[in-house]
Design a protein around this motif. Structure first.
Motif, PDB file in Angstrom:
ATOM      1  N   THR A   1       0.833  -1.209   0.000  1.00 48.28           N
ATOM      2  CA  THR A   1       0.000   0.000   0.000  1.00 48.28           C
ATOM      3  C   THR A   1       0.863   1.251   0.000  1.00 48.28           C
ATOM      4  OG1 THR A   1      -1.734  -1.174   1.228  1.00 48.28           O
ATOM      5  CG2 THR A   1      -1.830   1.233   1.224  1.00 48.28           C
ATOM      6  N   THR A   2       1.959   1.228   0.764  1.00 47.40           N
ATOM      7  CA  THR A   2       2.881   2.367   0.806  1.00 47.40           C
ATOM      8  C   THR A   2       3.480   2.628  -0.570  1.00 47.40           C
ATOM      9  OG1 THR A   2       3.444   1.924   3.119  1.00 47.40           O
ATOM     10  CG2 THR A   2       4.994   3.272   1.852  1.00 47.40           C
ATOM     11  N   ILE A   3       3.861   1.564  -1.270  1.00 50.04           N
ATOM     12  CA  ILE A   3       4.432   1.710  -2.609  1.00 50.04           C
ATOM     13  C   ILE A   3       3.415   2.336  -3.552  1.00 50.04           C
ATOM     14  CG2 ILE A   3       5.374   0.474  -4.601  1.00 50.04           C
ATOM     15  CD1 ILE A   3       6.370  -1.659  -2.599  1.00 50.04           C
ATOM     16  N   ILE A   4       2.177   1.832  -3.513  1.00 50.72           N
ATOM     17  CA  ILE A   4       1.134   2.349  -4.387  1.00 50.72           C
ATOM     18  C   ILE A   4       0.881   3.826  -4.121  1.00 50.72           C
ATOM     19  CG2 ILE A   4      -1.343   2.213  -4.903  1.00 50.72           C
ATOM     20  CD1 ILE A   4      -1.122  -0.823  -4.494  1.00 50.72           C
ATOM     21  N   GLU A   5       0.787   4.198  -2.832  1.00 55.98           N
ATOM     22  CA  GLU A   5       0.537   5.600  -2.488  1.00 55.98           C
ATOM     23  C   GLU A   5       1.668   6.503  -2.937  1.00 55.98           C
ATOM     24  OE1 GLU A   5      -0.095   5.397   1.687  1.00 55.98           O
ATOM     25  OE2 GLU A   5      -2.227   4.863   1.515  1.00 55.98           O
TER      26      GLU A   5
ATOM     27  N   GLY B   1      -0.585   9.387  -8.739  1.00 51.60           N
ATOM     28  CA  GLY B   1      -0.571  10.683  -9.399  1.00 51.60           C
ATOM     29  C   GLY B   1      -1.832  10.843 -10.220  1.00 51.60           C
ATOM     30  N   PRO B   2      -2.060  12.020 -10.789  1.00 50.12           N
ATOM     31  CA  PRO B   2      -3.264  12.248 -11.593  1.00 50.12           C
ATOM     32  C   PRO B   2      -3.204  11.474 -12.913  1.00 50.12           C
ATOM     33  CG  PRO B   2      -1.781  14.111 -11.767  1.00 50.12           C
ATOM     34  CD  PRO B   2      -1.207  13.213 -10.720  1.00 50.12           C
ATOM     35  N   TRP B   3      -4.372  11.148 -13.458  1.00 52.01           N
ATOM     36  CA  TRP B   3      -4.457  10.471 -14.756  1.00 52.01           C
ATOM     37  C   TRP B   3      -4.264  11.517 -15.846  1.00 52.01           C
ATOM     38  CZ3 TRP B   3      -3.750   7.019 -18.094  1.00 52.01           C
ATOM     39  CH2 TRP B   3      -4.511   6.882 -19.243  1.00 52.01           C
ATOM     40  N   GLU B   4      -3.126  11.453 -16.546  1.00 50.36           N
ATOM     41  CA  GLU B   4      -2.782  12.390 -17.613  1.00 50.36           C
ATOM     42  C   GLU B   4      -2.409  11.586 -18.858  1.00 50.36           C
ATOM     43  OE1 GLU B   4       0.361  14.500 -15.649  1.00 50.36           O
ATOM     44  OE2 GLU B   4      -1.002  15.975 -14.792  1.00 50.36           O
ATOM     45  N   PRO B   5      -3.409  11.149 -19.632  1.00 51.78           N
ATOM     46  CA  PRO B   5      -3.145  10.266 -20.776  1.00 51.78           C
ATOM     47  C   PRO B   5      -2.181  10.837 -21.803  1.00 51.78           C
ATOM     48  CG  PRO B   5      -5.371  11.181 -20.868  1.00 51.78           C
ATOM     49  CD  PRO B   5      -4.843  11.486 -19.525  1.00 51.78           C
ATOM     50  N   GLU B   6      -2.117  12.162 -21.921  1.00 56.63           N
ATOM     51  CA  GLU B   6      -1.221  12.771 -22.919  1.00 56.63           C
ATOM     52  C   GLU B   6       0.245  12.575 -22.549  1.00 56.63           C
ATOM     53  OE1 GLU B   6      -2.199  15.808 -19.793  1.00 56.63           O
ATOM     54  OE2 GLU B   6      -3.349  14.394 -21.031  1.00 56.63           O
ATOM     55  N   GLU B   7       0.516  12.157 -21.322  1.00 55.66           N
ATOM     56  CA  GLU B   7       1.898  11.954 -20.894  1.00 55.66           C
ATOM     57  C   GLU B   7       2.439  10.568 -21.255  1.00 55.66           C
ATOM     58  OE1 GLU B   7       3.915  14.278 -19.578  1.00 55.66           O
ATOM     59  OE2 GLU B   7       2.224  15.623 -20.006  1.00 55.66           O
ATOM     60  N   TYR B   8       1.596   9.719 -21.834  1.00 55.93           N
ATOM     61  CA  TYR B   8       2.022   8.369 -22.189  1.00 55.93           C
ATOM     62  C   TYR B   8       2.074   8.231 -23.711  1.00 55.93           C
ATOM     63  CZ  TYR B   8       0.972   7.512 -17.304  1.00 55.93           C
ATOM     64  OH  TYR B   8       0.954   7.574 -15.941  1.00 55.93           O
ATOM     65  N   GLU B   9       3.116   7.589 -24.198  1.00 63.34           N
ATOM     66  CA  GLU B   9       3.313   7.459 -25.635  1.00 63.34           C
ATOM     67  C   GLU B   9       3.565   6.008 -26.021  1.00 63.34           C
ATOM     68  OE1 GLU B   9       6.610   9.974 -26.537  1.00 63.34           O
ATOM     69  OE2 GLU B   9       5.482  11.837 -26.245  1.00 63.34           O
ATOM     70  N   ASP B  10       3.300   5.708 -27.283  1.00 67.17           N
ATOM     71  CA  ASP B  10       3.540   4.369 -27.817  1.00 67.17           C
ATOM     72  C   ASP B  10       5.015   4.265 -28.191  1.00 67.17           C
ATOM     73  OD1 ASP B  10       3.625   1.976 -29.128  1.00 67.17           O
ATOM     74  OD2 ASP B  10       2.214   2.515 -30.711  1.00 67.17           O
ATOM     75  N   THR B  11       5.841   3.857 -27.242  1.00 68.38           N
ATOM     76  CA  THR B  11       7.282   3.792 -27.490  1.00 68.38           C
ATOM     77  C   THR B  11       7.650   2.619 -28.396  1.00 68.38           C
ATOM     78  OG1 THR B  11       7.599   2.491 -25.455  1.00 68.38           O
ATOM     79  CG2 THR B  11       7.805   4.889 -25.279  1.00 68.38           C
TER      80      THR B  11
ATOM     81  N   ARG C   1      11.452  13.456  -6.284  1.00 69.54           N
ATOM     82  CA  ARG C   1      10.643  12.596  -7.150  1.00 69.54           C
ATOM     83  C   ARG C   1       9.895  13.464  -8.128  1.00 69.54           C
ATOM     84  NH1 ARG C   1       5.353  10.708  -7.312  1.00 69.54           N
ATOM     85  NH2 ARG C   1       5.131   8.675  -8.285  1.00 69.54           N
ATOM     86  N   ARG C   2      10.244  13.351  -9.371  1.00 64.08           N
ATOM     87  CA  ARG C   2       9.629  14.195 -10.398  1.00 64.08           C
ATOM     88  C   ARG C   2       8.308  13.576 -10.829  1.00 64.08           C
ATOM     89  NH1 ARG C   2      11.511  18.090 -14.010  1.00 64.08           N
ATOM     90  NH2 ARG C   2      13.607  17.838 -13.176  1.00 64.08           N
ATOM     91  N   SER C   3       7.319  14.416 -11.007  1.00 62.20           N
ATOM     92  CA  SER C   3       6.028  13.915 -11.472  1.00 62.20           C
ATOM     93  C   SER C   3       6.125  13.567 -12.935  1.00 62.20           C
ATOM     94  CB  SER C   3       4.923  14.972 -11.261  1.00 62.20           C
ATOM     95  OG  SER C   3       5.152  16.067 -12.097  1.00 62.20           O
ATOM     96  N   ARG C   4       5.095  12.835 -13.437  1.00 64.84           N
ATOM     97  CA  ARG C   4       5.101  12.439 -14.842  1.00 64.84           C
ATOM     98  C   ARG C   4       5.030  13.642 -15.763  1.00 64.84           C
ATOM     99  NH1 ARG C   4       1.335   8.627 -12.841  1.00 64.84           N
ATOM    100  NH2 ARG C   4       2.169   6.503 -12.757  1.00 64.84           N
ATOM    101  N   LYS C   5       4.331  14.688 -15.322  1.00 61.07           N
ATOM    102  CA  LYS C   5       4.155  15.866 -16.175  1.00 61.07           C
ATOM    103  C   LYS C   5       5.279  16.847 -15.897  1.00 61.07           C
ATOM    104  CE  LYS C   5       0.539  19.017 -17.743  1.00 61.07           C
ATOM    105  NZ  LYS C   5       0.409  18.426 -19.037  1.00 61.07           N
ATOM    106  N   ALA C   6       6.001  17.226 -16.937  1.00 60.10           N
ATOM    107  CA  ALA C   6       7.126  18.150 -16.763  1.00 60.10           C
ATOM    108  C   ALA C   6       6.613  19.498 -16.295  1.00 60.10           C
ATOM    109  CB  ALA C   6       7.873  18.293 -18.085  1.00 60.10           C
ATOM    110  N   SER C   7       7.323  20.089 -15.348  1.00 59.74           N
ATOM    111  CA  SER C   7       6.914  21.387 -14.862  1.00 59.74           C
ATOM    112  C   SER C   7       7.447  22.486 -15.757  1.00 59.74           C
ATOM    113  CB  SER C   7       7.406  21.573 -13.429  1.00 59.74           C
ATOM    114  OG  SER C   7       8.801  21.431 -13.371  1.00 59.74           O
TER     115      SER C   7
END
Length: 319
Positions: free
Chosen positions: A195-199, A203-213, A313-319
């Protein structure tokens, strides 16, 4: 403008709204042709009469099934005749709480749009009413010779139609897991660590941050082969975690999540593909990466990695 793939109407109560159906998604998978090995000769498929061996024209082919010792052929016009509503209506029979529909039932998403400007008023009325109530309209309709169970729901600006699997098309998951060993349940300590790992990774669901690598790597593979470059294999997948090592693996994961991982100074960026470098640059928030050549991208990633705080820890979305 997307191509309309179906025209009909939505019916709820005594209200009828003419609409068009459009695909909500598009496939970017790299498409390949087939060639005979060692040549540039294309392989083609032909519709051939298995008895005579002769090619048959598309208009001379009908659908059919073996039935009571013979073959019954069916014309498409006959299938259209028996389709509910002649395949041109989406009849909403009931409204349900959208949250009650198990995601396993969802199949594919389409957009519904009114066929003309005068139909926007009833269209938006239905969309707003479902949006305010959190309800979805359950209906059936026929598309390309198949009847679908559907959920019509409100999206941000349009009505969406999700095709659903019928109940008898959903496999019973109990058949897959069967009788489990007595010791298969997690301990309280393991559950707390998981549970600690999951928490820590939430992060927020931001589909535009994921790409078909993978598609990007296929394109890179084709480019490398075209120019005689060296093909580099991807890293091997991690080995399954042994039950004996589960607690230790969880403990190390929790430590890494709490403290953050320091970047590996020994990492050789030259071993990464350009797609991987671009993905790393995106995570690091490097601007102008799309215009950089490989060497520039590699240098920028190395510099940004060195400057990144070891405990941050950097979030998925670049600041």
């Amino acid at each position: 403008m997307p191509r309309k793939i179906w025209t009909g109407s939505i019916n709820f109560g005594l209200v009828t709204i003419p609409v068009g159906l459009y695909a909500a998604t598009e496939d970017h998978t790299v498409q390949f042709h087939q060639y005979e090995r060692g040549t540039t000769d294309r392989i083609r498929y032909k519709r051939v009469n298995e008895r005579t061996g002769e090619e048959v024209g598309y208009n001379d082919i009908v659908k059919g099934r073996e039935y009571e010792g013979g073959v019954i052929s069916v014309e498409q016009s006959e299938l259209d005749e028996i389709a509910p509503g002649r395949s041109r209506t989406i009849d909403i029979t009931t409204f349900v709480d959208l949250a009650e529909i198990d995601p396993v039932h969802f199949q594919k998403t389409y957009w519904l749009a009114p066929n003309s400007k005068e139909h926007f008023r009833p269209y938006n009325l239905l969309r707003r009413a479902m949006q305010d109530t959190g309800q979805a309209g359950i209906a059936t309709f026929v598309l390309r010779g198949k009847q679908y169970l559907t959920a019509v729901r409100a999206d941000t600006d349009v009505l969406a139609l999700n095709t659903l699997y019928f109940a008898d098309e959903i496999r019973d998951p109990a058949e897959l897991v069967g009788d489990q060993p007595e010791q298969s349940g997690p301990s309280e300590k393991e559950l707390t660590m998981a549970t600690t790992i999951i928490e820590s990774m939430s992060g927020p669901w931001e589909p535009e941050e994921y790409e078909d690598t993978y598609t990007a790597k296929v394109e890179e593979l084709l480019a490398e082969k075209a120019h005689g470059g060296e093909i580099k294999a991807a890293e091997a997948p991690p080995q399954p975690t042994d039950v004996i090592d589960l607690t230790e693996a969880l403990r190390r994961s929790v430590d890494a999540a709490r403290k953050g991982r320091a970047p590996s100074e020994a990492e050789d960026l030259s071993e990464l593909s350009k797609a991987d470098l671009d993905s790393r640059a995106k995570e690091l928030g490097i601007k102008g990466r799309s215009k950089m050549k490989r060497a520039e991208l590699e240098s920028a990633v190395a510099e940004a990695t060195a400057e990144k705080p070891a405990g941050g820890r950097r979030s998925r979305k670049a600041s």
